[in-house]
Enzyme design. Structure first.
Site, mmCIF file in Angstrom:
data_model
loop_
_atom_site.group_PDB
_atom_site.id
_atom_site.type_symbol
_atom_site.label_atom_id
_atom_site.label_comp_id
_atom_site.label_asym_id
_atom_site.label_seq_id
_atom_site.Cartn_x
_atom_site.Cartn_y
_atom_site.Cartn_z
ATOM 1 N N GLU A 54 -11.352 -9.973 -1.087
ATOM 2 C CA GLU A 54 -10.873 -9.253 0.160
ATOM 3 C C GLU A 54 -12.166 -8.610 0.821
ATOM 4 O O GLU A 54 -12.616 -7.562 0.127
ATOM 5 C CB GLU A 54 -9.966 -8.226 -0.219
ATOM 6 N N HIS A 86 -8.301 -2.993 -6.266
ATOM 7 C CA HIS A 86 -8.269 -2.982 -4.740
ATOM 8 C C HIS A 86 -9.429 -2.249 -4.124
ATOM 9 O O HIS A 86 -9.715 -0.962 -4.573
ATOM 10 C CB HIS A 86 -6.834 -2.823 -4.160
ATOM 11 N N GLU A 121 -9.595 -0.317 -1.592
ATOM 12 C CA GLU A 121 -9.390 1.010 -1.364
ATOM 13 C C GLU A 121 -9.126 1.904 -2.686
ATOM 14 O O GLU A 121 -9.638 3.032 -2.670
ATOM 15 C CB GLU A 121 -7.902 1.140 -0.624
ATOM 16 N N LYS A 149 0.783 -1.264 0.002
ATOM 17 C CA LYS A 149 -0.079 -0.073 -0.166
ATOM 18 C C LYS A 149 0.798 1.169 -0.039
ATOM 19 O O LYS A 149 1.934 1.149 -0.646
ATOM 20 C CB LYS A 149 -0.859 -0.041 1.104
HETATM 21 P P1 13P Z 1 -4.571 -6.022 5.701
HETATM 22 O O1 13P Z 1 -3.842 -7.397 5.821
HETATM 23 O O2 13P Z 1 -3.752 -5.031 6.446
HETATM 24 O O3 13P Z 1 -5.948 -6.275 6.603
HETATM 25 O O4 13P Z 1 -4.645 -5.675 4.308
HETATM 26 C C1 13P Z 1 -5.527 -6.531 3.285
HETATM 27 C C2 13P Z 1 -5.246 -5.994 1.996
HETATM 28 O O5 13P Z 1 -6.004 -4.996 1.613
HETATM 29 C C3 13P Z 1 -4.177 -6.495 1.018
HETATM 30 O O6 13P Z 1 -4.632 -5.901 -0.123
#
Ligand code: 13P
Length: 251
Positions: free
Chosen positions: A168, A96, A98, A11
């Site tokens: 996810e 993703h 996000e 990220k």
């Molecule tokens: P976390 O493992 O921090 O929950 O994040 C997962 C993720 O978004 C991987 O792309």
């Protein structure tokens, strides 16, 4: 036999020197991991070239976290699939949550991005998953189905060989709330069923489907033991080489 994969999504974390150190630590520890587990690090754009120098010739693959939905030209601030390939990437994450949530990533854009990435020889890690409201409303199956259909159904079974799906659940990302192994497995099996119905049993059987969302060394074993969970897309725990490798040792 479909591939087992553990991919770290860094990220927007680490400076370039920190990222290079992290990549070096992952490469150094990768010898501990059985050779049938593919390791991938997905880094910010600025890190790709120096990290490629670290991962080149090792068993650790290199991924971007996103790419542009245009081929090239006057798109200030964007990074194209061709640039990623020329920087030494073999993969890119797309879709993703996000990016869907904060940057207006739509399924339509993801079709374009996937098309451009595949054309440059990149493999795509396509993320799908429901948010908390959708889960609470019992809509998680439908949401994942729509995301899979909107993007993957625009491609061929041949293209699918270069696509990895990551389930996810948004409510599990960075929250410490992991989906239970049963919750994750039922969605993974469902996604594989959708793929089988469209592309055939063989294509579905070969598709790697990763779980992402607060995956860590302490819960990875139970998740990876599920029939349709082929590995993980790891956020927070990928920022520590020991934890990342610990997860990769959980198959
Ligand atoms: P976390 O493992 O921090 O929950 O994040 C997962 C993720 O978004 C991987 O792309």
């Amino acid at each position: 036999m479909r591939k087992k994969i553990v991919a770290g999504n860094w990220k927007m974390n680490t400076t370039v020197p920190e990222g290079v150190e992290l990549a070096k630590a992952v490469v150094a520890k990768s010898a501990e991991v059985p050779s049938d587990v593919k390791l991938i690090v997905a880094t910010p754009f600025t890190h790709l070239v120096p990290v490629a120098a670290v991962t080149a010739g090792t068993r650790v693959g290199l991924s971007a976290e996103n790419c542009a939905d245009k081929e090239k030209g006057a798109y200030t601030g964007e990074v194209s699939a061709a640039m990623l390939a020329s920087a030494g990437c073999q993969y890119t994450i797309l879709g993703h949550s996000e990016r869907r949530q904060y940057y207006g990533e739509t399924d339509e854009k993801l079709v374009e991005k996937t098309r451009l990435a595949l054309a440059q020889g990149l493999d795509v890690i396509l993320c799908v998953g429901e948010n908390r409201d959708e889960r609470e409303a019992g809509r998680h199956f439908d949401v994942c189905k729509t995301q899979v259909e909107n993007v993957l159904f625009q491609f061929t079974a041949e293209d699918l060989k270069h696509i990895i799906v990551a389930y996810e659940p948004v409510w599990a990302i960075g929250t410490g709330l992991t989906a239970t192994a049963e919750q994750a497995e039922e969605i993974h099996a469902y996604i594989r069923g959708i793929i089988a119905a469209r592309f055939g049993a063989e294509a579905a059987e070969e598709l790697s489907i990763l779980y992402g969302g607060s995956c860590k060394p302490s819960n990875a074993k139970e998740l990876f033991a599920q029939k349709d969970i082929d590995g993980g897309l790891i956020g927070g725990a990928a920022l520590k080489a020991d934890d990342f490798i610990g997860i990769a040792l959980s198959f």
